[in-house]
Design an enzyme around this catalytic site. Structure first.
Site, mmCIF file in Angstrom:
data_model
loop_
_atom_site.group_PDB
_atom_site.id
_atom_site.type_symbol
_atom_site.label_atom_id
_atom_site.label_comp_id
_atom_site.label_asym_id
_atom_site.label_seq_id
_atom_site.Cartn_x
_atom_site.Cartn_y
_atom_site.Cartn_z
ATOM 1 N N GLU A 94 -38.214 29.577 34.941
ATOM 2 C CA GLU A 94 -38.360 30.311 33.693
ATOM 3 C C GLU A 94 -39.605 29.935 32.900
ATOM 4 O OE1 GLU A 94 -36.601 32.790 32.777
ATOM 5 O OE2 GLU A 94 -34.894 32.661 34.151
ATOM 6 N N SER A 365 26.073 24.489 7.468
ATOM 7 C CA SER A 365 26.506 23.104 7.247
ATOM 8 C C SER A 365 25.459 22.059 7.595
ATOM 9 C CB SER A 365 27.780 22.832 8.050
ATOM 10 O OG SER A 365 28.860 23.589 7.530
#
Length: 692
Positions: A94, A365
């Site tokens: 590149e 409960s």
């Protein structure tokens, strides 16, 4: 003639001077323009280099459980975590002069300009890595002169502000490698199933060739073209002295294995838990949605994958396909509040509503342990007795009435102890105690236990008629399990940004909120719901699952017409389960009423596999004595039923049971108090008492 010639020379001189002046002025303007551009770039400062990245979620063992993204797989990797071969291959193909130029390769630019002029179009690129990075960060992919000018300016700013290593790291983390893989880490995982740091030379050269044209040079699109480009890159690496010819030959001939799939997917594990984590990131850490979804975060969570799998499997086995009931499930570590497993429904794809965290349902409960904690704080004991029979409570000068009833309308029709009342879930005892303490007391106690849902000051609050969340109940029971210390449900232990900097780290709390002696006494009473026998009028509420339990647990069940609960704990783990219908439909079938207990029992047994069996350790200010359950008095050797019951020192019973004495002249024998169990100290603690 001579005069005319001189005039021409003078005119030419004027033109030449004017040309020189104009040139100098023009040059000065160009210089000023360039200086102005540099000054403007400096004033603007470093451009932000952040790009959308996948946020990853980790379980407690740091394995990946999910991610969030917008279709782009991108995971930031430090330059030191990328294979040097991939770095060299990328530079070789590149931008071979990357370390020499300052953002622009003028020789390549000149060559590209000539090619473009010949073709009268933009046909050849000369972009450096810095320019490509600028384009990836800030620009689109159009090949126009306007875009190139912008690209040049951003390139200038990047080169002025960042080192070559930073630029190269950014480029390798933003370049597109095809198949929704952005950056070297995502590409390495997709193509080769490994981290970017572990790539071989052959794999690196293959990967570096893809960005030029992912649809052409990907080995999954065309292996032949990918090999050709791999050879070109390897050759360039030889020319740039990164590798030798022998290494090139070996790499080119290396046989590669391609995976071709991404490793992580959205909400693949514990989807309800992951949603809860995202809610915490937003509400408690104050992160916005974009940061959460695309900030490249590493979110380390409390999820225990093994416990989560056990929970999901258990629920799937118990909640049969022929029911439309839903489930809310939470399992926590009581020591630190870490949520280790969560299920918010039977099918996340069908409904993402989290019933463990979002639904507010009546706990029934399961509120009673909190009530009896408050009662013991105000002088009650496990042996305190209350008359249990059908009772109508009248209020407002007799204008209002409240007539609670027990399950199956079974009553003792006599006095029962608090320990019995909890084990049998006697509602009359609970309401009488609640009203004696004052309705405000239980409301305040619920807040002390970390319950944030609003509690109504009504007689029925003792029976759990004010709704709360599953997470709230699990958290409240955690405070009983850990001796009364503050806990809050913890989903996240640490959050890091894409660079590894810590944004958040959980801090444990050691604040003592409850009285530890009272918490232990209530805990011991809660173990009574699994007693095999109890000298009373009904079976204990945990009898249906007690046979399968192999270690000490403290728990409480709860039920209303529309809700079924089971919550409890060992010293190591707290779990709360709710089952019911989303539309508050009445639970009629017997098997559906048992879902919560069955899920809780099966999960707790499986989740504790491999863990040591631990008892609930008495606190220093409590004492255990054997009590005859129905009277609450000290048991004699003649009592057929006796239970080791714990009291705060000084409140234990002193009177002996006389129900079972021999009929004629038997002498009542004194029963010694059960000594408080003491943990046997290892030998090294005797020598080094400060060791833990």
């Amino acid at each position: 003639m001579e005069i005319m010639t001189n005039q021409r020379f003078r005119n030419a001189g004027k033109y030449l001077r004017a040309l020189v002046i104009c040139s100098l002025v023009g040059l000065g303007l160009v210089v000023c323009l360039l200086i102005g551009i540099f000054i403007y770039a400096k004033i603007l400062g470093p451009p932000p280099l952040a790009v959308p990245q996948s946020t990853l979620y980790m379980a407690s063992d740091e394995s990946i459980i999910g991610e969030s993204h917008t279709g782009e797989k991108r995971y930031w990797a430090d330059i030191t975590d990328i294979s040097p071969d991939l770095i060299h291959a990328t530079i070789a193909i590149e931008d071979q002069s990357f370390y020499e130029h300052h953002g622009f390769d003028y020789k390549r630019i000149a060559g590209a300009l000539l090619a473009d002029l010949k073709a009268m179009a933009k046909v050849q690129g000369a972009s450096t890595i810095s320019q490509q990075y600028a384009k990836n960060l800030f620009l689109d992919q159009d090949k126009t002169w306007t875009r190139k000018i912008k690209e040049a300016f951003y390139t200038l700013r990047i080169e002025m502000s960042y080192t070559k290593e930073q630029i190269l790291e950014g480029y390798l983390n933003t370049i597109y490698y095809g198949n929704r893989a952005y950056g070297a880490q995502a590409a390495s995982q997709f193509y080769f199933g490994k981290d970017a740091a572990d790539l071989t030379l052959a794999e690196s050269a293959m990967l570096a060739g893809i960005p030029k044209g992912p649809s052409v040079y990907s080995p999954l699109a065309s292996f032949e073209k990918a090999k050709q480009r791999q050879k070109l890159i390897l050759t360039s690496m030889v020319e740039n002295q990164y590798i030798t010819k022998e290494e090139m030959a070996n790499a080119f001939n290396e046989e590669l294995t391609f995976v071709g799939e991404h490793q992580y997917y959205v909400n693949t594990v514990a989807p309800y838990f992951q949603d809860a984590v995202k809610a915490v990131l937003k509400s408690q850490l104050d992160l916005d949605e974009r940061m959460i979804e695309l900030g490249g975060l590493r979110v380390y969570t409390t999820l225990d994958r093994q416990k989560q799998e056990i929970a999901e499997k258990t629920i799937e086995e118990v909640m049969t396909e022929d029911t439309s009931m839903q489930v809310g499930f939470v399992s926590m570590n009581p020591k630190n509040g870490h949520v280790e497993a969560m299920v918010g429904g039977t099918d996340y794809e069908e409904s993402s509503f989290n019933r463990a965290l979002q639904a507010i349902r009546q706990p029934g409960s399961t509120m009673k342990p909190l009530l009896y904690y408050a009662a013991i704080k105000q002088g009650f004991t496990p042996a305190s007795t209350v008359m249990s029979k059908p009772t109508t409570f009248r209020f407002d000068d007799g204008q209002s009435t409240y007539a609670p009833h027990n399950f199956n309308n079974k009553y003792a029709d006599g006095e029962i102890t608090m320990a019995q009342a909890l084990a049998l879930s006697d509602n009359i005892y609970a309401v009488k105690t609640h009203l004696f303490l004052g309705e405000e007391t239980l409301v305040k106690t619920a807040k002390d236990f970390g319950i944030q849902s609003k509690m109504a000051k009504v007689p029925s609050l003792a029976l759990g008629t004010s709704g709360l969340r599953v997470t709230e109940l699990a958290n409240a029971y955690s405070m009983l399990a850990n001796g009364g210390k503050r806990t809050d449900p913890v989903f996240i232990t640490r959050v890091e940004d894409y660079k590894g900097d810590v944004l958040y780290e959980a801090k444990g709390s050691n604040e003592q909120i409850l009285d530890k002696d009272t918490a232990f006494v209530v805990t011991e009473m809660m173990t009574g719901i699994f007693d095999q026998t109890l000298n009373g009028y009904a079976s204990v509420t945990g009898s249906t699952i007690s046979d399968q339990l192999t270690r000490p647990y403290a728990a409480k069940s709860g039920s209303t017409e529309t809700d079924s609960w089971m919550a409890g704990f060992s010293p190591q783990l707290v779990t709360a389960v709710w089952t019911g219908y989303d539309d508050n439909q009445t639970i009629d079938l017997v098997k559906e009423k048992a879902f919560a207990k069955t899920i809780w029992g099966n999960y707790m047994e499986d989740a504790h596999q491999g863990l040591p069996v631990r008892q609930f350790t008495p606190t220093k200010n409590t004492v255990g004595v054997y009590v005859e359950p129905s009277t609450g008095k000290l048991a004699t050797e003649n009592c057929p039923d006796k239970r080791l019951t714990y009291f705060i020192k000084g409140t234990e019973p002193t009177e002996y049971c006389s129900l079972h004495l021999p009929e004629y002249g038997a002498e009542e024998k004194q029963i010694e108090k059960e000594p408080t169990p003491k943990e046997k100290k290892p030998w090294y603690k005797k020598i080094l008492p400060w060791t833990s």
